[in-house]
Design an enzyme around this catalytic site. Structure first.
Site, PDB file in Angstrom:
ATOM      1  N   GLN A 166       2.436  -7.468  12.231  1.00  0.00           N
ATOM      2  CA  GLN A 166       2.833  -8.391  11.153  1.00  0.00           C
ATOM      3  C   GLN A 166       4.301  -8.201  10.758  1.00  0.00           C
ATOM      4  O   GLN A 166       4.939  -9.135  10.298  1.00  0.00           O
ATOM      5  CB  GLN A 166       1.959  -8.184   9.900  1.00  0.00           C
ATOM      6  CG  GLN A 166       0.521  -8.631  10.048  1.00  0.00           C
ATOM      7  CD  GLN A 166      -0.367  -7.458  10.398  1.00  0.00           C
ATOM      8  OE1 GLN A 166       0.036  -6.570  11.152  1.00  0.00           O
ATOM      9  NE2 GLN A 166      -1.581  -7.459   9.897  1.00  0.00           N
TER      10      GLN A 166
ATOM     11  N   ASP B 196      -2.978  -4.264  -0.990  1.00  0.00           N
ATOM     12  CA  ASP B 196      -4.179  -5.114  -0.970  1.00  0.00           C
ATOM     13  C   ASP B 196      -5.111  -4.806  -2.127  1.00  0.00           C
ATOM     14  O   ASP B 196      -5.975  -5.611  -2.476  1.00  0.00           O
ATOM     15  CB  ASP B 196      -4.920  -4.940   0.355  1.00  0.00           C
ATOM     16  CG  ASP B 196      -4.111  -5.592   1.457  1.00  0.00           C
ATOM     17  OD1 ASP B 196      -3.136  -4.973   1.916  1.00  0.00           O
ATOM     18  OD2 ASP B 196      -4.419  -6.750   1.804  1.00  0.00           O
TER      19      ASP B 196
ATOM     20  N   LYS C  14      -1.674  -1.736   4.166  1.00  0.00           N
ATOM     21  CA  LYS C  14      -1.768  -1.733   5.631  1.00  0.00           C
ATOM     22  C   LYS C  14      -1.684  -0.317   6.194  1.00  0.00           C
ATOM     23  O   LYS C  14      -0.872   0.488   5.754  1.00  0.00           O
ATOM     24  CB  LYS C  14      -0.631  -2.609   6.188  1.00  0.00           C
ATOM     25  CG  LYS C  14      -0.585  -2.763   7.692  1.00  0.00           C
ATOM     26  CD  LYS C  14      -1.872  -3.221   8.305  1.00  0.00           C
ATOM     27  CE  LYS C  14      -2.391  -4.517   7.755  1.00  0.00           C
ATOM     28  NZ  LYS C  14      -3.799  -4.794   8.083  1.00  0.00           N
TER      29      LYS C  14
ATOM     30  N   GLY D 101      -2.690 -11.485   4.190  1.00  0.00           N
ATOM     31  CA  GLY D 101      -1.912 -11.040   3.028  1.00  0.00           C
ATOM     32  C   GLY D 101      -2.769 -11.274   1.792  1.00  0.00           C
ATOM     33  O   GLY D 101      -3.354 -12.356   1.633  1.00  0.00           O
TER      34      GLY D 101
ATOM     35  N   ARG E 292     -13.193 -10.959   4.193  1.00  0.00           N
ATOM     36  CA  ARG E 292     -12.429  -9.731   4.492  1.00  0.00           C
ATOM     37  C   ARG E 292     -12.691  -8.767   3.334  1.00  0.00           C
ATOM     38  O   ARG E 292     -12.673  -9.185   2.175  1.00  0.00           O
ATOM     39  CB  ARG E 292     -10.925 -10.013   4.644  1.00  0.00           C
ATOM     40  CG  ARG E 292     -10.576 -10.646   5.996  1.00  0.00           C
ATOM     41  CD  ARG E 292      -9.080 -10.643   6.250  1.00  0.00           C
ATOM     42  NE  ARG E 292      -8.591  -9.343   6.682  1.00  0.00           N
ATOM     43  CZ  ARG E 292      -7.285  -9.040   6.777  1.00  0.00           C
ATOM     44  NH1 ARG E 292      -6.373  -9.931   6.457  1.00  0.00           N
ATOM     45  NH2 ARG E 292      -6.911  -7.850   7.195  1.00  0.00           N
TER      46      ARG E 292
HETATM   47  O1  MRU Z   1      -4.102  -7.378   7.339  1.00  0.00           O
HETATM   48  P1  MRU Z   1      -3.093  -8.160   6.548  1.00  0.00           P
HETATM   49  O2  MRU Z   1      -2.001  -8.728   7.370  1.00  0.00           O
HETATM   50  O3  MRU Z   1      -3.756  -9.180   5.651  1.00  0.00           O
HETATM   51  O4  MRU Z   1      -2.455  -7.065   5.607  1.00  0.00           O
HETATM   52  C1  MRU Z   1      -1.473  -7.432   4.688  1.00  0.00           C
HETATM   53  C2  MRU Z   1      -0.909  -6.288   3.957  1.00  0.00           C
HETATM   54  O5  MRU Z   1      -1.301  -5.151   4.140  1.00  0.00           O
HETATM   55  C3  MRU Z   1       0.110  -6.603   2.905  1.00  0.00           C
HETATM   56  O6  MRU Z   1       1.010  -5.542   2.767  1.00  0.00           O
HETATM   57  C4  MRU Z   1      -0.606  -6.807   1.576  1.00  0.00           C
HETATM   58  O7  MRU Z   1      -1.616  -7.770   1.702  1.00  0.00           O
HETATM   59  C5  MRU Z   1       0.315  -7.228   0.507  1.00  0.00           C
HETATM   60  S1  MRU Z   1       0.792  -8.897   0.712  1.00  0.00           S
HETATM   61  C6  MRU Z   1       1.885  -9.389  -0.430  1.00  0.00           C
END
Ligand code: MRU
Length: 357
Positions: free
Chosen positions: A199, A240, A251, A52, A88
């Site tokens: 997730q 993100d 995502k 996240g 990442r």
């Molecule tokens: O790959 P992840 O689980 O880190 O991806 C998370 C997301 O895509 C969330 O929607 C995004 O980080 C927003 S979190 C408040």
């Protein structure tokens, strides 16, 4: 927010150690993991024990403080900062947090540097919690408006986990939902399972259950028919990296949900703290899109009848698979950006009005 009735944040510092909730173990096991070195922090981000956008920013900030604690040498700290940023690629919060830490630490003498690093990491986390709370207060108005017209349960669709587990507390997409629930507005959440890492199913549904918010997990392809049937009142997702023109990277699968929402006149909101805005990249084609190991697709993990965690192959052994982790939703499909300062249009003008850049 609560787990088993006890209040937690997703990350904290205690007795010279950073503590996190290990998200790779949820929902079947609740485990607190210790990060003692910057390498531990980098690994936790890479293998997604923390994930996240806001939470990986907070972890990177504490990771840098761990680097200072380990070896207060400028070269080591600089190298650690670079490795943290690279752990990442897509979420801008990582670079934002590391740059903020490095700026704070520049020119500080060696006796004070550790306490300044720890204070700044805590400040980054405290600020994220406050910003997410404000996102909730601002987003609540949209849910309230729908409820006042409908006078019945507000059905909200969300994708991935943009819940409190993805931030320090409250979440982004979930914060308006938690605020509505606390205010007594009846809400029900359609939770996209969010293949391949699930997730939505593993984290969003879990945290909503812990707060006793009604929710139903759906396969990622189900949102379209629910919208056609009038069973979705609004969508809220996280992001993100949001560009200054309002394009939203989130995502994988978010874009398809936005298209379906647009076709069915369902409002599609994106909730974000300002640490997720990339003011530099102008063209979404230049956003680095993470490609993860295809094993996340070909293998599925769960618990068996003896409560033992098992990982199994579900694809033909010879098949190739491809695992892009994020996509971009063009601003034209976004009804509004819910931020800590208010709700803006997904456009340069809208964001400028709120953030005066
Ligand atoms: O790959 P992840 O689980 O880190 O991806 C998370 C997301 O895509 C969330 O929607 C995004 O980080 C927003 S979190 C408040």
């Amino acid at each position: 927010m609560k787990i088993n009735g006890k209040e937690y944040r997703t990350i904290w510092f205690e007795s010279n150690i950073v503590k996190i909730i290990d998200q790779t173990k949820l929902p079947h096991q609740f485990t607190i993991k210790e990060l003692k070195t910057v390498k531990d922090a980098i690994n936790a981000i890479k293998v997604m024990e923390v994930r996240g956008a806001p939470l990986i920013g907070g972890t990177a900030a504490y990771g840098l403080a761990l680097a200072v604690q380990e070896n207060n040498n400028p070269e080591f700290i600089k190298k650690s900062a670079e490795e943290l940023i690279q752990s990442r690629p897509t979420a801008i919060n990582l670079k934002w947090a590391v740059d903020r830490m490095m700026k704070k630490l520049s020119g500080i003498n060696s006796d004070q540097i550790l306490s300044i690093a720890l204070n700044e990491a805590k400040e980054i986390c405290d600020e994220d919690e406050k910003f997410c709370e404000n996102i909730g207060i601002n987003g609540l108005k949209v849910i309230e408006e729908i409820y006042n017209k409908k006078k019945d349960t507000v059905n909200i669709l969300t994708h991935c986990n943009a819940g409190w587990l993805a931030t320090i507390n409250w979440g982004t997409a979930t914060s308006p939902i938690y605020h509505a629930h606390k205010k007594g507005i009846p809400v029900h959440v359609w939770v996209d399972e969010t293949r391949p890492r699930n997730q939505g199913a593993n984290l969003t549904s879990y945290e909503l259950n812990e707060e006793e918010i009604p929710n139903t997990i759906i396969a990622d392809n189900t949102g379209g028919i629910l919208m056609q049937r009038g069973e979705v009142d609004m969508c809220i997702v996280g992001t993100d990296r949001t560009l200054s023109n309002g394009d939203v990277c989130n995502k994988i699968g978010t874009y398809l949900k936005a298209l379906a929402a647009h076709d069915n006149n369902v409002p599609f909101y994106v909730a974000l703290p300002s640490s997720t805005i990339d003011w530099d990249i102008k063209d979404s084609k230049n956003i680095p899109i993470e490609e993860r190991n295809s094993e996340e697709l070909s293998h599925v993990e769960g618990v068996d009848e003896n409560n033992q965690v098992k990982k199994v192959l579900i694809y033909p052994k010879k098949s190739k698979a491809m695992n892009l982790a994020f996509d971009v939703t063009p601003a034209k499909y976004v009804t509004g950006l819910i931020t800590e300062r208010g709700i803006s249009d997904a456009s340069s003008d809208g964001l400028k009005q709120l953030f005066k850049k």
